[in-house]
Design a protein around this motif. Structure first.
Motif, mmCIF file in Angstrom:
data_model
loop_
_atom_site.group_PDB
_atom_site.id
_atom_site.type_symbol
_atom_site.label_atom_id
_atom_site.label_comp_id
_atom_site.label_asym_id
_atom_site.label_seq_id
_atom_site.Cartn_x
_atom_site.Cartn_y
_atom_site.Cartn_z
ATOM 1 N N THR A 83 0.340 28.244 26.328
ATOM 2 C CA THR A 83 -0.097 29.624 26.127
ATOM 3 C C THR A 83 -0.849 30.155 27.331
ATOM 4 O O THR A 83 -1.102 31.360 27.419
ATOM 5 N N CYS A 84 -1.233 29.269 28.254
ATOM 6 C CA CYS A 84 -1.947 29.692 29.460
ATOM 7 C C CYS A 84 -1.804 28.620 30.528
ATOM 8 O O CYS A 84 -1.427 27.483 30.249
ATOM 9 N N ASP A 128 8.183 27.963 25.877
ATOM 10 C CA ASP A 128 7.048 28.548 26.590
ATOM 11 C C ASP A 128 6.418 27.618 27.624
ATOM 12 O O ASP A 128 5.309 27.887 28.110
#
Length: 299
Positions: free
Chosen positions: A112-113, A142
């Motif tokens: 997510t980051c 992702d």
């Protein structure tokens, strides 16, 4: 460019703080060092150092080459996470023969980051040979993954470096849902640069299934047979004949500056691509060091 980002494509990610252990903390910065040397009793692992997530439990002696030594790198974690930075160094001494692989696939987890990166440096001294053939890299949804691999060859040294990329957990129907994947390979010899090669996939920006990229196929694999002192044209022809009729869509071509041969394969399953690259590896190894490639068993 952010100091932590070794490539402009990852500059934006580098500024994102991770909510778990920070980049650079124990367990996030993994270090692996392996050094092989020729002895009176054959090649031996004379130095090893590993921090989490790497683990080395010793060497194996089942290689078909009587002088070779083998290390399968293990990991006690569930895979590569956001913010991970891994540094791998493998050195093979004069006349030594080494095989380095991983015990299982490298699973690059959902992010997510930030991003994850692996930096691998391989050095083979005169008369030495290295097979660096890890299990496939699986890119979860992702995932953002950057890997750099540099090979430095002394005169008379040879190496086989292979990589298979699986764009998702295929059994779950996950295909090309990762965010960014960049793999760079660079080889040098006594007189400088031999070649550079890069694979950069960003499914949301450019369709990887387009003609001229992966097309109808899903899994992508490459094997670089590095032998600057050999006849690259003859070796390329021989390896092309080996892989062109295999289970994957594959071919071989001579690398620039007489560096050796690149074999590329496309398929719908990792096993298909691995099988094709193994056939090329086996032929190349018989030609380079007069011994077949090891079997796929990991024990």
């Amino acid at each position: 460019m952010a100091a932590d980002a070794p490539h402009p494509a990852f500059e934006g990610y580098a500024t994102e703080a991770v909510p778990q252990a920070a980049v650079g903390s124990p367990g996030k910065d993994g270090v692996l060092e392996l050094t092989f040397a020729a002895t009176a009793d054959g090649t031996r692992l004379v130095h090893d150092y590993a921090t989490v997530p790497f683990h080395v439990s010793g060497t194996l002696g089942h290689d078909p080459h009587p002088e070779a030594d083998t290390v399968f790198v293990q990991s006690p974690t569930g895979g590569v996470a956001q913010g991970d930075r891994h540094d791998v160094t493998v050195a093979v001494g004069e006349d030594a023969v080494a095989h380095v692989s991983t015990q299982s696939s490298t699973k690059v987890q959902t992010m997510t980051c930030n991003y994850a990166a692996a930096d691998t440096a391989l050095r083979v001294e005169a008369g030495g040979h290295l097979d660096y053939v890890p299990e496939p890299t699986i890119l979860h949804a992702d995932a953002r993954y950057l890997q750099d691999l540099a090979v430095d060859l002394a005169p008379g040294a040879t190496a086989v470096v292979a990589d298979v990329v699986v764009p998702g957990r295929l059994a779950r129907g996950e295909r090309f849902e990762f965010e960014r994947y960049l793999s760079r390979v660079r080889a040098t010899g006594p007189h400088g640069l031999l070649f550079e090669d890069a694979t950069h996939l960003t499914p949301a920006e450019s369709d990887p299934t387009a003609p001229g990229v992966l097309g109808e196929y899903t899994v992508y694999g490459t094997a670089f047979v590095l032998a600057p002192d050999r006849d690259a044209a003859d070796l390329s022809d021989a390896l092309h004949a080996v892989v062109s009729d295999g289970p994957a869509r594959a071919g071989a071509t001579a690398l620039p500056n007489g560096a050796g041969v690149a074999v590329r394969a496309l398929g719908d399953r990792a096993e298909t691509v691995q099988s094709t690259l193994h056939a090329a590896w086996d032929h190349a190894r018989r030609d380079l060091i007069d011994a077949p490639a090891p079997s796929g068993r990991k024990y």
